[in-house]
Design an enzyme around this catalytic site. Structure first.
Site, PDB file in Angstrom:
ATOM      1  N   ILE A  62       0.835  -1.211   0.000  1.00 13.98           N
ATOM      2  CA  ILE A  62       0.000   0.000   0.000  1.00 13.98           C
ATOM      3  C   ILE A  62       0.863   1.252   0.000  1.00 13.98           C
ATOM      4  CG2 ILE A  62      -1.757   1.295   1.281  1.00 13.98           C
ATOM      5  CD1 ILE A  62      -2.810  -1.496   2.266  1.00 13.98           C
ATOM      6  N   THR A  93       2.014   1.173   7.921  1.00 16.52           N
ATOM      7  CA  THR A  93       2.687   0.080   8.627  1.00 16.52           C
ATOM      8  C   THR A  93       1.621  -0.831   9.233  1.00 16.52           C
ATOM      9  OG1 THR A  93       2.686   1.097  10.805  1.00 16.52           O
ATOM     10  CG2 THR A  93       4.453   1.758   9.325  1.00 16.52           C
ATOM     11  N   CYS A 116      -4.628   5.950   7.062  1.00 14.20           N
ATOM     12  CA  CYS A 116      -5.637   5.022   6.518  1.00 14.20           C
ATOM     13  C   CYS A 116      -5.148   3.590   6.725  1.00 14.20           C
ATOM     14  CB  CYS A 116      -5.868   5.289   5.033  1.00 14.20           C
ATOM     15  SG  CYS A 116      -6.653   6.875   4.694  1.00 14.20           S
ATOM     16  N   ALA A 117      -4.283   3.398   7.748  1.00 10.67           N
ATOM     17  CA  ALA A 117      -3.679   2.072   7.959  1.00 10.67           C
ATOM     18  C   ALA A 117      -4.287   1.366   9.174  1.00 10.67           C
ATOM     19  CB  ALA A 117      -2.173   2.205   8.102  1.00 10.67           C
ATOM     20  N   ARG A 118      -3.890   1.770  10.371  1.00 14.27           N
ATOM     21  CA  ARG A 118      -4.384   1.155  11.606  1.00 14.27           C
ATOM     22  C   ARG A 118      -4.458   2.220  12.692  1.00 14.27           C
ATOM     23  NH1 ARG A 118      -6.464  -2.352   9.441  1.00 14.27           N
ATOM     24  NH2 ARG A 118      -5.824  -4.518   9.159  1.00 14.27           N
ATOM     25  N   GLU A 142     -13.025   1.437  17.258  1.00 12.26           N
ATOM     26  CA  GLU A 142     -13.914   1.660  16.117  1.00 12.26           C
ATOM     27  C   GLU A 142     -15.298   1.095  16.417  1.00 12.26           C
ATOM     28  OE1 GLU A 142     -11.926   0.303  12.563  1.00 12.26           O
ATOM     29  OE2 GLU A 142     -10.389   1.836  12.739  1.00 12.26           O
ATOM     30  N   HIS A 196     -13.442   3.851   8.489  1.00 10.30           N
ATOM     31  CA  HIS A 196     -12.658   2.699   8.012  1.00 10.30           C
ATOM     32  C   HIS A 196     -13.156   2.206   6.641  1.00 10.30           C
ATOM     33  CE1 HIS A 196      -9.907  -0.726   9.630  1.00 10.30           C
ATOM     34  NE2 HIS A 196      -9.777  -0.583   8.312  1.00 10.30           N
ATOM     35  N   GLY A 234     -11.245   2.324   3.793  1.00 11.90           N
ATOM     36  CA  GLY A 234     -10.120   2.093   2.869  1.00 11.90           C
ATOM     37  C   GLY A 234     -10.340   0.973   1.872  1.00 11.90           C
TER      38      GLY A 234
HETATM   39  C1  9EZ Z   1       7.917  -0.462  11.120  1.00 14.64           C
HETATM   40  C2  9EZ Z   1       7.516  -0.795   9.837  1.00 14.64           C
HETATM   41  C3  9EZ Z   1       7.421   0.190   8.869  1.00 14.64           C
HETATM   42  C4  9EZ Z   1       7.161  -2.175   9.525  1.00 14.64           C
HETATM   43  C5  9EZ Z   1       6.841  -2.706   8.314  1.00 14.64           C
HETATM   44  C6  9EZ Z   1       6.597  -4.056   8.534  1.00 14.64           C
HETATM   45  C7  9EZ Z   1       6.636  -5.544  10.571  1.00 14.64           C
HETATM   46  N1  9EZ Z   1       6.788  -4.293   9.857  1.00 14.64           N
HETATM   47  N2  9EZ Z   1       7.116  -3.145  10.440  1.00 14.64           N
HETATM   48  C8  9EZ Z   1       8.252   0.847  11.413  1.00 14.64           C
HETATM   49  N3  9EZ Z   1       6.225  -5.001   7.661  1.00 14.64           N
HETATM   50  C9  9EZ Z   1       7.741   1.501   9.160  1.00 14.64           C
HETATM   51  C10 9EZ Z   1       8.159   1.820  10.435  1.00 14.64           C
END
Ligand code: 9EZ
Length: 348
Positions: free
Chosen positions: A152, A204, A231-233, A262, A280, A282
């Site tokens: 993403i 992430t 828009c991730a978590r 949520e 949510h 996305g």
């Molecule tokens: C951690 C991450 C990305 C990240 C990406 C993935 C398990 N993990 N952690 C800190 N697949 C950006 C900053």
């Protein structure tokens, strides 16, 4: 007959894949209480869920028939992985189906935030014609930091390049070469990248490492007037710290599709005029839902085939009746690893 329980909505196309497979019986139950899920699980080989079903340790304990859990979509936050592992249950998700939908929503939010689409829309719907209050900013020429360069994040980065933004990226796993190819300037230090951007978007997973990775400390380091998108978590950006930074005027605005709770019970962030919020959405597109349904149905079938094949291997070994063409050529007394390898290759 393999019985597959479905407790959340699956796309029609995904259902069709399952229903057209001989030897599969589909059991559709929605709106179950946790107790009812526990009961239903006793008589199925597999379960397909989305985000609406939570599989706790309690529900998974002692489920002797259950072999597979498939989550349609990305996150497996609603499955107790340790309990599943203890119960010998395989867990699978379908991470790729909603990539573009989520990247597009991130972009919709970034553009809407920049041009005050939310408040301007509300103003017009309220009967006004206010052309003074909603002056925005362009994306072209601005710097976007992308935290997390998985599918993403990379998709967002590619779109940002098309909008003539300078794109900076941070990810612990990505290579320098890949970033160069995609026109992303790679940073190896979160504390540095946050000081350089006009926009920050996070992509992430939510882990102990990423929870609150954007907090008061890092917000304070950012340029005044920065805009932030999640828009991730929920929880990757500390909600209280973000609210404080917006209230102080340091952060110009935030666009949020995800929340720690949520729906959010604490309304502090959502109620701020400079926060653009969606519930949510996305992956809420026709395309992503259809793909998630098909992918999960196919994943489920592969897992059931796998489990079947493993049972056959166990039987073959216990009967000392192993197929010679599958024999371990290195002469191990246990043929199982070799058979497993062949199987995994066949399953792709
Ligand atoms: C951690 C991450 C990305 C990240 C990406 C993935 C398990 N993990 N952690 C800190 N697949 C950006 C900053």
């Amino acid at each position: 007959m393999h019985r597959v329980l479905i407790t959340d909505s699956l796309s029609k196309a995904g259902l069709k894949v399952l229903e057209q497979t001989p030897g599969i019986e589909v059991v559709i139950r929605s709106g179950l209480t946790p107790q009812q899920v526990r009961e239903e699980l006793k008589s199925v080989d597999a379960i397909i869920i989305r985000s609406g079903t939570t599989l706790t340790a309690e529900l998974l304990e002692g489920q002797d028939r259950l072999k597979c859990i498939a989550r349609a979509g990305v996150g497996v936050d609603n499955i107790n992985l340790e309990a599943a592992t203890r119960a010998g249950v395989l867990v699978m998700n379908t991470p790729s189906g909603n990539t573009i939908s989520t990247a597009e929503h991130t972009f919709a939010m970034m553009l809407a935030l920049s041009r005050n689409i939310g408040p301007a829309h509300a103003s017009m719907k309220a009967g006004k014609w206010d052309r003074k209050s909603f002056q925005g900013t362009q994306l072209a020429g601005k710097t976007l930091a992308v935290l997390g360069l998985g599918r993403i994040g990379l998709s967002v980065a590619a779109r940002a390049r098309a909008f003539e933004m300078n794109v900076l990226g941070y990810d612990p796993l990505i290579s320098e070469e890949k970033c160069k190819e995609l026109g992303i300037q790679l940073f190896r230090d979160v504390d540095e990248i946050v000081t350089r951007c006009d926009y920050l978007t996070v992509h992430t997973p939510l882990t102990d490492e990423t929870r609150g990775i954007i907090n008061a400390d890092r917000l304070a380091k950012m340029k005044k007037g920065v805009r932030i998108i999640n828009c991730a978590r929920g929880g990757i950006i500390d909600e209280q710290d973000l609210a404080t930074a917006i209230e102080s005027g340091h952060v110009a605005g935030a666009a949020l599709d995800v929340f720690v709770d949520e729906p959010p019970t604490d309304r502090r962030l959502v109620d701020l005029p400079k926060v653009l919020a969606t519930p949510h959405l996305g992956a809420s597109t026709d395309e992503a839902q259809e793909k998630a349904g098909i992918a999960v149905a196919e994943a489920e079938l592969r897992k059931l085939q796998f489990t079947n094949a493993m049972a056959n291997i166990d039987q073959a070994i216990s009967l000392n009746n192993t197929n010679a063409s599958f024999h371990n050529t290195k002469g191990s007394s246990n043929p199982k690893p070799t058979l497993l390898l062949l199987l995994v290759q066949q399953l792709g």
